[in-house]
Enzyme design. Structure first.
Site, PDB file in Angstrom:
ATOM      1  N   GLU A 162       0.822  -1.210   0.000  1.00  7.60           N
ATOM      2  CA  GLU A 162       0.000   0.000   0.000  1.00  7.60           C
ATOM      3  C   GLU A 162       0.861   1.267   0.000  1.00  7.60           C
ATOM      4  O   GLU A 162       0.541   2.243  -0.680  1.00  7.60           O
ATOM      5  CB  GLU A 162      -0.942   0.008   1.202  1.00  7.60           C
TER       6      GLU A 162
ATOM      7  N   TYR B 260      -5.907   6.780   4.416  1.00  7.81           N
ATOM      8  CA  TYR B 260      -6.159   5.750   3.415  1.00  7.81           C
ATOM      9  C   TYR B 260      -5.441   4.452   3.776  1.00  7.81           C
ATOM     10  O   TYR B 260      -6.036   3.371   3.785  1.00  7.81           O
ATOM     11  CB  TYR B 260      -5.728   6.190   2.013  1.00  7.81           C
TER      12      TYR B 260
ATOM     13  N   ASP C 170      -9.744   5.793  -2.137  1.00 12.77           N
ATOM     14  CA  ASP C 170      -8.644   6.387  -2.886  1.00 12.77           C
ATOM     15  C   ASP C 170      -9.229   7.121  -4.088  1.00 12.77           C
ATOM     16  O   ASP C 170     -10.452   7.273  -4.216  1.00 12.77           O
ATOM     17  CB  ASP C 170      -7.619   5.326  -3.301  1.00 12.77           C
TER      18      ASP C 170
END
Length: 304
Positions: free
Chosen positions: A48, A131, A149
């Site tokens: 990520e 996020y 996102d």
């Protein structure tokens, strides 16, 4: 019409067919290595961080190398900052690498090499924003949390609100996305992944493939696919301070220790003022150190 006005006039959330989207995802999702069984929360966290503003095709080979080299946080924590920066290579935005190293150190020292599953605990880790915290909670632990996102915001803006563009991030993003999640926890986690996949592969910003979209209803299509209100300019890279920073870092990554200023000057001769700004920003960001004798090195290698 602005986004807020559109949201007030459209029906309640629910324009995205959960069953259809999940079935589509099961049949067509990309086979990405961090989605496979057996991948740990730490390895998902690494993916990520790497995927922020960086395409999958560039991330995948680096991620595989990192998983083999640093399979647990303590392995990365034992490495130097400079090692991590060198391994980061050309992924861009190298401050992410330093923050990930700092995060690994905290996970090793305070969490026994485990990544917490709580969003608030994740947010307290170095370099972990809203996020990333929700993405790890959702994709690593299967929690029912909204993961928002750019891709998700675009799908929701089009399918639910009938807008051509999501506009700027808003406090509405999380609650309106959470309202779309199915109630069962496991299905909610899959739905979040599917929503993101739809935006990344079908409902793209510049060339949405509406003919390939699985959704039976889309407010944007029903409205005649109105154009986005804001035309976003493509960010250039050639000749920018970012490129200058990259060239300077290339020299230091290739070196075995501190280098003279002349080596950096030769790496970006086109604009001395810009080169100076780039070097100053690297020092401020902690990516580069200056030695007592005036040479320059990657973080952690200045006085060895």
């Amino acid at each position: 019409m602005r986004r807020g006005a559109a949201a007030r006039t459209l029906p309640a959330y629910g324009a995205i067919d959960t069953d259809v989207l999940i079935d589509w995802y099961a049949a067509t999702a990309r086979d990405l290595p961090w989605r496979r069984p057996g991948v740990t929360a730490w390895q998902i966290l690494m993916s990520e961080i790497m995927l922020q503003q960086t395409p999958v095709v560039r991330v995948e080979p680096i991620w595989r190398e990192w998983v083999a080299r640093w399979p647990v946080p303590s392995a990365m924590a034992a490495a130097s900052q400079a090692e991590v920066l060198r391994a980061w290579g050309k992924l861009g935005y190298p401050r992410r690498a330093l923050r990930l190293h700092e995060c690994a150190t905290v996970l090793a020292e305070r969490y026994g090499d485990a990544v917490p599953d709580d969003v608030e605990a994740l947010l307290a880790l170095p370099g972990i924003g809203a996020y990333t915290a929700r993405a790890v909670a959702c994709f690593a632990y299967g929690q029912r949390v909204p993961v928002v996102d750019t891709n998700v915001r675009r799908v929701v803006a089009r399918a639910v609100h009938g807008l051509g563009d999501a506009g700027n991030p808003s406090p509405r993003d999380l609650p309106e996305t959470e309202a779309l999640l199915p109630a069962p926890v496991r299905r909610a986690a899959v739905f979040s992944a599917a929503l993101m996949e739809l935006g990344a592969t079908v409902c793209t910003a510049r060339a949405p493939a509406c003919d390939a979209c699985p959704l039976p209803r889309c407010a944007w299509v029903a409205a005649g696919r109105p154009a986005a209100e804001v035309v976003r300019k493509t960010q250039k890279y050639e000749g920018t301070d970012r490129q200058a920073r990259g060239r300077l870092l290339d020299v230091l990554r290739a070196a075995e220790g501190p280098v003279e200023r002349l080596r950096l000057d030769l790496a970006w001769p086109r604009d001395p003022g810009q080169r100076g700004r780039a070097l100053d920003s690297l020092l401020v960001d902690g990516l580069v150190e200056q030695t007592s004798d005036g040479r320059f090195a990657l973080a952690g290698e200045g006085e060895r």
